[in-house]
Design a protein around this motif. Structure first.
Motif, PDB file in Angstrom:
ATOM      1  N   VAL A   1      -4.099   1.237  -2.813  1.00 22.56           N
ATOM      2  CA  VAL A   1      -4.021  -0.182  -2.469  1.00 22.56           C
ATOM      3  C   VAL A   1      -3.405  -0.944  -3.632  1.00 22.56           C
ATOM      4  O   VAL A   1      -3.862  -0.861  -4.770  1.00 22.56           O
ATOM      5  CB  VAL A   1      -5.429  -0.733  -2.141  1.00 22.56           C
ATOM      6  CG1 VAL A   1      -5.361  -2.204  -1.828  1.00 22.56           C
ATOM      7  CG2 VAL A   1      -6.029   0.038  -0.981  1.00 22.56           C
ATOM      8  N   GLY A   2      -2.344  -1.703  -3.340  1.00 14.10           N
ATOM      9  CA  GLY A   2      -1.668  -2.502  -4.352  1.00 14.10           C
ATOM     10  C   GLY A   2      -2.363  -3.846  -4.556  1.00 14.10           C
ATOM     11  O   GLY A   2      -3.302  -4.206  -3.850  1.00 14.10           O
ATOM     12  N   ALA A   3      -1.865  -4.600  -5.524  1.00 15.69           N
ATOM     13  CA  ALA A   3      -2.432  -5.918  -5.838  1.00 15.69           C
ATOM     14  C   ALA A   3      -2.061  -6.930  -4.759  1.00 15.69           C
ATOM     15  O   ALA A   3      -1.006  -6.831  -4.124  1.00 15.69           O
ATOM     16  CB  ALA A   3      -1.916  -6.387  -7.188  1.00 15.69           C
ATOM     17  N   LEU A   4      -2.919  -7.902  -4.565  1.00 14.91           N
ATOM     18  CA  LEU A   4      -2.678  -8.966  -3.604  1.00 14.91           C
ATOM     19  C   LEU A   4      -1.609  -9.898  -4.149  1.00 14.91           C
ATOM     20  O   LEU A   4      -1.631 -10.272  -5.316  1.00 14.91           O
ATOM     21  CB  LEU A   4      -3.962  -9.767  -3.352  1.00 14.91           C
ATOM     22  CG  LEU A   4      -3.870 -10.866  -2.300  1.00 14.91           C
ATOM     23  CD1 LEU A   4      -3.729 -10.253  -0.916  1.00 14.91           C
ATOM     24  CD2 LEU A   4      -5.098 -11.744  -2.351  1.00 14.91           C
ATOM     25  N   GLU A   5      -0.650 -10.257  -3.309  1.00 19.34           N
ATOM     26  CA  GLU A   5       0.378 -11.231  -3.680  1.00 19.34           C
ATOM     27  C   GLU A   5       0.309 -12.389  -2.700  1.00 19.34           C
ATOM     28  O   GLU A   5       0.298 -12.186  -1.493  1.00 19.34           O
ATOM     29  CB  GLU A   5       1.769 -10.599  -3.648  1.00 19.34           C
ATOM     30  CG  GLU A   5       2.855 -11.541  -4.106  1.00 19.34           C
ATOM     31  CD  GLU A   5       4.220 -10.887  -4.149  1.00 19.34           C
ATOM     32  OE1 GLU A   5       5.075 -11.286  -3.326  1.00 19.34           O
ATOM     33  OE2 GLU A   5       4.422  -9.987  -4.980  1.00 19.34           O
ATOM     34  N   THR A   6       0.239 -13.611  -3.243  1.00 22.40           N
ATOM     35  CA  THR A   6       0.169 -14.809  -2.415  1.00 22.40           C
ATOM     36  C   THR A   6       1.411 -15.649  -2.645  1.00 22.40           C
ATOM     37  O   THR A   6       1.801 -15.895  -3.787  1.00 22.40           O
ATOM     38  CB  THR A   6      -1.087 -15.641  -2.765  1.00 22.40           C
ATOM     39  OG1 THR A   6      -2.241 -14.827  -2.537  1.00 22.40           O
ATOM     40  CG2 THR A   6      -1.184 -16.877  -1.899  1.00 22.40           C
TER      41      THR A   6
ATOM     42  N   ASN B   1       0.854  -1.183   0.000  1.00 23.62           N
ATOM     43  CA  ASN B   1       0.000   0.000   0.000  1.00 23.62           C
ATOM     44  C   ASN B   1       0.891   1.234   0.000  1.00 23.62           C
ATOM     45  O   ASN B   1       1.783   1.360   0.836  1.00 23.62           O
ATOM     46  CB  ASN B   1      -0.911   0.023   1.226  1.00 23.62           C
ATOM     47  CG  ASN B   1      -1.890  -1.129   1.229  1.00 23.62           C
ATOM     48  OD1 ASN B   1      -2.330  -1.577   0.181  1.00 23.62           O
ATOM     49  ND2 ASN B   1      -2.224  -1.624   2.400  1.00 23.62           N
ATOM     50  N   ASP B   2       0.681   2.118  -0.941  1.00 26.88           N
ATOM     51  CA  ASP B   2       1.439   3.376  -1.009  1.00 26.88           C
ATOM     52  C   ASP B   2       0.599   4.490  -0.401  1.00 26.88           C
ATOM     53  O   ASP B   2      -0.610   4.567  -0.622  1.00 26.88           O
ATOM     54  CB  ASP B   2       1.790   3.716  -2.456  1.00 26.88           C
ATOM     55  CG  ASP B   2       2.815   2.761  -3.041  1.00 26.88           C
ATOM     56  OD1 ASP B   2       3.673   2.285  -2.275  1.00 26.88           O
ATOM     57  OD2 ASP B   2       2.746   2.481  -4.257  1.00 26.88           O
ATOM     58  N   SER B   3       1.274   5.328   0.349  1.00 28.18           N
ATOM     59  CA  SER B   3       0.596   6.449   0.979  1.00 28.18           C
ATOM     60  C   SER B   3       1.180   7.748   0.428  1.00 28.18           C
ATOM     61  O   SER B   3       2.399   7.909   0.370  1.00 28.18           O
ATOM     62  CB  SER B   3       0.791   6.382   2.496  1.00 28.18           C
ATOM     63  OG  SER B   3       0.168   7.471   3.121  1.00 28.18           O
ATOM     64  N   THR B   4       0.294   8.641   0.012  1.00 29.18           N
ATOM     65  CA  THR B   4       0.713   9.944  -0.494  1.00 29.18           C
ATOM     66  C   THR B   4       0.162  11.011   0.441  1.00 29.18           C
ATOM     67  O   THR B   4      -1.035  11.048   0.726  1.00 29.18           O
ATOM     68  CB  THR B   4       0.167  10.178  -1.924  1.00 29.18           C
ATOM     69  OG1 THR B   4       0.589   9.104  -2.759  1.00 29.18           O
ATOM     70  CG2 THR B   4       0.658  11.503  -2.478  1.00 29.18           C
TER      71      THR B   4
END
Length: 188
Positions: free
Chosen positions: A55-60, A42-45
């Motif tokens: 919100v970034g993509a889910l990585e499993t 998750n990047d916060s600006t």
């Protein structure tokens, strides 16, 4: 009362994706542990009105450990990692009763990012690897061979060919039964 989940009831099965039309999935022999990790970046600006989070993509990913052996699945996974081949993975849940002969499972396709084989002096040689899933794991019902079910669930198998697996006899003695209590009178 809630029933705790036990790690021994969840077993991984694998198959090369390229073999999906010609081979059954197989269990990794002597698996000791695996862990499924879901994460996202998750990047916060910072703005003058407060932070905005993207919100970034889910990585499993699945971290896998087993005692090294010369079983076919071990060899296939090592080969897949070296050649960069896609691997199918199922996490089969044996804690739940089968539904129409199939077990609740999670399924995904991914790539093995590493293959580590530590060989310590005082212990068995192990393998450690990580499978990164393309997308995310999806739930479904999976067919498991009778041999794999019997191995995982510790069924009793008779000595005749094509035996039926049955639950083992409870090893705990029945202390309440008079037929099991033997009293002997010492001879004088």
């Amino acid at each position: 009362m809630n029933t705790p989940l036990k790690g021994k009831d969840k077993v991984l099965m694998f198959r090369l994706f390229q073999d999906k039309d010609k081979a059954d999935a197989t269990r990794l022999a002597l698996q000791t542990t695996h862990s499924i990790k879901n994460s996202r970046k998750n990047d916060s600006t910072s703005t003058k009105d407060g932070n905005i989070v993207s919100v970034g993509a889910l990585e499993t990913s699945i971290d896998i450990e087993a005692i090294a052996s010369d079983d076919l699945t071990n060899q296939v996974l090592a080969y897949a990692q070296k050649k960069g081949l896609a691997v199918e993975v199922w996490e089969i849940d044996f804690s739940q009763a089968p539904q129409n002969g199939k077990y609740v499972s999670q399924y995904g396709v991914g790539y093995l990012s590493d293959w580590e084989v530590p060989a310590e002096v005082d212990s068995n040689t192990t393998i450690k690897t990580t499978l990164t899933v393309s997308g995310e794991l999806v739930k479904g019902l999976a067919t498991v061979s009778a041999i794999d079910v019997a191995t995982v669930k510790n069924f009793f198998r008779d000595t005749v060919k094509n035996p039926t697996e049955v639950a083992p006899i409870d090893e705990a003695p029945d202390y309440g039964s008079s037929s099991n209590s033997s009293t002997t009178t010492p001879s004088k």
